[in-house]
Design a protein around this motif. Sequence first.
Motif, PDB file in Angstrom:
ATOM      1  N   ARG A 396       0.805  -1.225   0.000  1.00  0.00           N
ATOM      2  CA  ARG A 396       0.000   0.000   0.000  1.00  0.00           C
ATOM      3  C   ARG A 396       0.837   1.273   0.000  1.00  0.00           C
ATOM      4  O   ARG A 396       0.380   2.316  -0.449  1.00  0.00           O
ATOM      5  N   HIS A 397       2.066   1.221   0.546  1.00  0.00           N
ATOM      6  CA  HIS A 397       2.855   2.446   0.657  1.00  0.00           C
ATOM      7  C   HIS A 397       4.299   2.113   0.975  1.00  0.00           C
ATOM      8  O   HIS A 397       4.633   0.997   1.404  1.00  0.00           O
ATOM      9  N   THR A 398       5.171   3.109   0.775  1.00  0.00           N
ATOM     10  CA  THR A 398       6.561   2.965   1.196  1.00  0.00           C
ATOM     11  C   THR A 398       6.680   3.312   2.681  1.00  0.00           C
ATOM     12  O   THR A 398       5.828   3.993   3.250  1.00  0.00           O
ATOM     13  N   LEU A 399       7.755   2.843   3.274  1.00  0.00           N
ATOM     14  CA  LEU A 399       8.022   3.065   4.690  1.00  0.00           C
ATOM     15  C   LEU A 399       8.963   4.254   4.854  1.00  0.00           C
ATOM     16  O   LEU A 399       9.685   4.623   3.932  1.00  0.00           O
ATOM     17  N   LEU A 400       8.988   4.825   6.035  1.00  0.00           N
ATOM     18  CA  LEU A 400       9.930   5.899   6.316  1.00  0.00           C
ATOM     19  C   LEU A 400      11.339   5.342   6.434  1.00  0.00           C
ATOM     20  O   LEU A 400      12.307   5.965   5.992  1.00  0.00           O
ATOM     21  N   SER A 401      11.437   4.163   7.025  1.00  0.00           N
ATOM     22  CA  SER A 401      12.717   3.496   7.222  1.00  0.00           C
ATOM     23  C   SER A 401      12.534   2.022   6.894  1.00  0.00           C
ATOM     24  O   SER A 401      11.468   1.445   7.147  1.00  0.00           O
ATOM     25  N   TYR A 402      13.549   1.400   6.324  1.00  0.00           N
ATOM     26  CA  TYR A 402      13.455  -0.003   5.921  1.00  0.00           C
ATOM     27  C   TYR A 402      12.885  -0.865   7.046  1.00  0.00           C
ATOM     28  O   TYR A 402      13.354  -0.820   8.191  1.00  0.00           O
ATOM     29  N   GLU A 403      11.857  -1.634   6.728  1.00  0.00           N
ATOM     30  CA  GLU A 403      11.261  -2.665   7.583  1.00  0.00           C
ATOM     31  C   GLU A 403      10.545  -2.118   8.820  1.00  0.00           C
ATOM     32  O   GLU A 403      10.142  -2.900   9.688  1.00  0.00           O
ATOM     33  N   LEU A 410       6.526  11.383   3.195  1.00  0.00           N
ATOM     34  CA  LEU A 410       6.422  11.909   1.835  1.00  0.00           C
ATOM     35  C   LEU A 410       7.624  11.439   1.023  1.00  0.00           C
ATOM     36  O   LEU A 410       8.770  11.690   1.394  1.00  0.00           O
ATOM     37  N   LEU A 411       7.364  10.797  -0.093  1.00  0.00           N
ATOM     38  CA  LEU A 411       8.438  10.260  -0.933  1.00  0.00           C
ATOM     39  C   LEU A 411       8.803  11.293  -2.008  1.00  0.00           C
ATOM     40  O   LEU A 411       8.702  11.041  -3.201  1.00  0.00           O
ATOM     41  N   TYR A 412       9.254  12.462  -1.548  1.00  0.00           N
ATOM     42  CA  TYR A 412       9.450  13.581  -2.470  1.00  0.00           C
ATOM     43  C   TYR A 412      10.679  13.435  -3.361  1.00  0.00           C
ATOM     44  O   TYR A 412      10.787  14.100  -4.397  1.00  0.00           O
ATOM     45  N   ASN A 413      11.614  12.561  -2.989  1.00  0.00           N
ATOM     46  CA  ASN A 413      12.829  12.438  -3.795  1.00  0.00           C
ATOM     47  C   ASN A 413      12.628  11.660  -5.092  1.00  0.00           C
ATOM     48  O   ASN A 413      13.586  11.469  -5.848  1.00  0.00           O
ATOM     49  N   THR A 414      11.404  11.229  -5.362  1.00  0.00           N
ATOM     50  CA  THR A 414      11.118  10.649  -6.674  1.00  0.00           C
ATOM     51  C   THR A 414      10.801  11.732  -7.709  1.00  0.00           C
ATOM     52  O   THR A 414      10.762  11.453  -8.907  1.00  0.00           O
ATOM     53  N   TYR A 415      10.581  12.968  -7.249  1.00  0.00           N
ATOM     54  CA  TYR A 415      10.215  14.050  -8.177  1.00  0.00           C
ATOM     55  C   TYR A 415      11.247  14.281  -9.277  1.00  0.00           C
ATOM     56  O   TYR A 415      10.875  14.437 -10.453  1.00  0.00           O
ATOM     57  N   PRO A 416      12.563  14.317  -8.991  1.00  0.00           N
ATOM     58  CA  PRO A 416      13.520  14.520 -10.081  1.00  0.00           C
ATOM     59  C   PRO A 416      13.448  13.434 -11.156  1.00  0.00           C
ATOM     60  O   PRO A 416      13.705  13.709 -12.332  1.00  0.00           O
ATOM     61  N   ASP A 417      13.110  12.206 -10.750  1.00  0.00           N
ATOM     62  CA  ASP A 417      12.961  11.146 -11.751  1.00  0.00           C
ATOM     63  C   ASP A 417      11.843  11.486 -12.717  1.00  0.00           C
ATOM     64  O   ASP A 417      11.983  11.327 -13.933  1.00  0.00           O
ATOM     65  N   LYS A 418      10.730  11.984 -12.197  1.00  0.00           N
ATOM     66  CA  LYS A 418       9.599  12.336 -13.059  1.00  0.00           C
ATOM     67  C   LYS A 418       9.895  13.588 -13.870  1.00  0.00           C
ATOM     68  O   LYS A 418       9.592  13.659 -15.062  1.00  0.00           O
ATOM     69  N   LEU A 419      10.507  14.585 -13.227  1.00  0.00           N
ATOM     70  CA  LEU A 419      10.804  15.842 -13.906  1.00  0.00           C
ATOM     71  C   LEU A 419      11.741  15.629 -15.091  1.00  0.00           C
ATOM     72  O   LEU A 419      11.525  16.181 -16.180  1.00  0.00           O
ATOM     73  N   VAL A 446      -0.605  16.919   4.272  1.00  0.00           N
ATOM     74  CA  VAL A 446      -0.119  15.580   4.604  1.00  0.00           C
ATOM     75  C   VAL A 446       1.156  15.726   5.438  1.00  0.00           C
ATOM     76  O   VAL A 446       2.106  16.402   5.009  1.00  0.00           O
ATOM     77  N   PRO A 447       1.217  15.119   6.635  1.00  0.00           N
ATOM     78  CA  PRO A 447       2.424  15.244   7.466  1.00  0.00           C
ATOM     79  C   PRO A 447       3.681  14.782   6.739  1.00  0.00           C
ATOM     80  O   PRO A 447       3.634  13.892   5.879  1.00  0.00           O
ATOM     81  N   LEU A 448       4.809  15.371   7.102  1.00  0.00           N
ATOM     82  CA  LEU A 448       6.083  15.008   6.494  1.00  0.00           C
ATOM     83  C   LEU A 448       6.380  13.528   6.699  1.00  0.00           C
ATOM     84  O   LEU A 448       6.813  12.829   5.777  1.00  0.00           O
ATOM     85  N   ASP A 449       6.166  13.042   7.903  1.00  0.00           N
ATOM     86  CA  ASP A 449       6.289  11.608   8.174  1.00  0.00           C
ATOM     87  C   ASP A 449       5.541  11.294   9.463  1.00  0.00           C
ATOM     88  O   ASP A 449       4.945  12.180  10.082  1.00  0.00           O
ATOM     89  N   ASN A 450       5.560  10.047   9.864  1.00  0.00           N
ATOM     90  CA  ASN A 450       4.741   9.603  10.993  1.00  0.00           C
ATOM     91  C   ASN A 450       5.279  10.042  12.348  1.00  0.00           C
ATOM     92  O   ASN A 450       4.601   9.887  13.373  1.00  0.00           O
TER      93      ASN A 450
END
Length: 646
Positions: A396-403, A410-419, A446-450
Amino acid sequence: MQHYLADKVDSDFRGSGSKEPVFAYAHDFGNVLSASIMYTIGSVQQPVIRYLTSNGVVPLQPWWTQCYGDIFQMINFHFNDFFMTQQLAYEFETQLKSDVDSYYSANMAMVYSNSTPTAPPVYSNGSQGYAMGTDQFGNQYIFDPNTAYGFLDPTNFSNIAIPDVAEAEAYYSIVALSARQVMGAYILTLPPPGGCTYNTVNASEPLMFQKEISSDGNVNTVDVMYPAMPFFLYANPELLKYNLEPLFQNQEGQFYPNGYSMHDLGTNFPNATGHVEGNDEYMPVEESGNMIIMSYAYYKFSGNAAWLTTHYSQLSQFADYLLQYSLIPGIQLSTDDFAGQLVNQTNLAIKGIVGIQAMAGVAQTAGAAADALNFSTTAVNYFKQWEYFAIDPSGRHTLLSYEWRSSYGLLYNTYPDKLLNLGIIPESLYSMQSEWYPTIAQVFGVPLDNRHSYTKSDWEMWTAATCTPETRRLFVNGLGYWLNYTATDRAFTDLYETIDDGSYPVSPSPIYFIARPVAGGHFSLLALLRAGENSQTGTGLTGSFPSNSSQALSAEFYLPTQASQDLGPVASGSETAPPTLGVTSLVGYNATATTLATATLASSSTSSTVITSGSGTSATAVQATLNSAMSGADNPSTALPAMSSG
């Protein structure tokens, strides 16, 4: 007692070192019905920067000395240029409205609707329960004015966008307030006298220095330049180059001992004296990825391959660090250092992987095809493993930290890939996150993280640019709603609470981010427009950049010049007052008209020159393999890989 001015110029005023001087002016209009007078006020600093070079620390003069001469000529020009400046500001504002309109016009039905929404509920101060309504698109919602849940879809209780706000109007308000704030943090200087012995300095071009306002006093903080990047890609990419150049000059001059990118160019503005001991704030994956992505983005929007190739060796050094540490970054800080360290941050790792893929484009542009193949192959392999570590088993979603299953962010670092259409992130990941964000949204975003209830407006807009139109509207309208109702009382902050009265964060301690240049991140959608995307693109991977290609924008690319919608100034935000949750006063809830910020920026383009490196492997021999490897990023394997430290 009568007070008056003696009609004399007092040259014996006190300096600004101890107490600020006070000046009084009077102008006698005589016997008139109406009249006006113009005064201009400003401050002048010479020199403006102390800069470390191979000749020692040298003072840098402001760029205006190249344009106007001495201080008196500059003041005279400034005073007489007022009406021309007004005209240029008007033209920039007109263009800004036009470009916002152009971004949304492809899907205007999703922005402006003929449907009549239900009159929104009013603030009840605890005396009213749930209210039902219909938004402008005919969708039902539930709103409880006593909570911070926002407007909910009654079928699944996910958030929907603020129902009575047009997204294009909200977005125009956001960027209009941001433009002048961005530029207020920068100064332009002449390059160092005598140039630099370790690199070629273009004496006809300025250097640009940024002050990290309010959150720190650093010079050219790399992870503050990074979120501001969309503004410069939209308005004038050359300014981004001027800002990057001092960082390259310092590190290529061997003034920084570490193999990764430095965090900033100096602890205290205006001292751009670097960190010769290498003891700057430790953010190696963060800053190395930022430098590669910003440099490649500049090339993609300018076509200046010669500049990119000049810095290929330094960028390769940063990329080598990412090859070692981006997949499993361990305990490191990210740009959100106020939130503290965290082991194996998902969003930090994807930045490194996106940075490696961007480095493949850098290498291809520089003619180093063998290097490009290595970088791209590694990025694809790392992403496959990242999916396994970073995505919750529910899918359903990515995690803030592995496992860490109860975490998210917010997974904002994918934006440069799209841009830049790097092709490393599949559309399915963007879609998954778009469906997730509405389930965790609050009334103001939406909060930055949990870990906290606060958010960052720049990262919200970066994230919005990667989402479906419906989720993007949730982000944009939420920020516009916050602008109208926030209790914050200072210049546009990028860090605020998504609950209560939208105030500055107070837990675990008060944080006041004020007037920071990261507001440039609000231009994420307009940077997409310049790259050939619009509001209808959503999570689709289309635009002017071919996927996985190092092709830059055409020099003949122009933005539209006429807006078909009147987007502002906007004072008609949502009429629905937000919940208060323990707030005892509604003083902060007075909605005011948006104050339009203006700036004057000239667009420029640079000719493209491809330079082949002295690689021992023929570019022709590996080109077909390279293209195959890079295109393979679009369809990553679903097999679960073994954990690797890279």
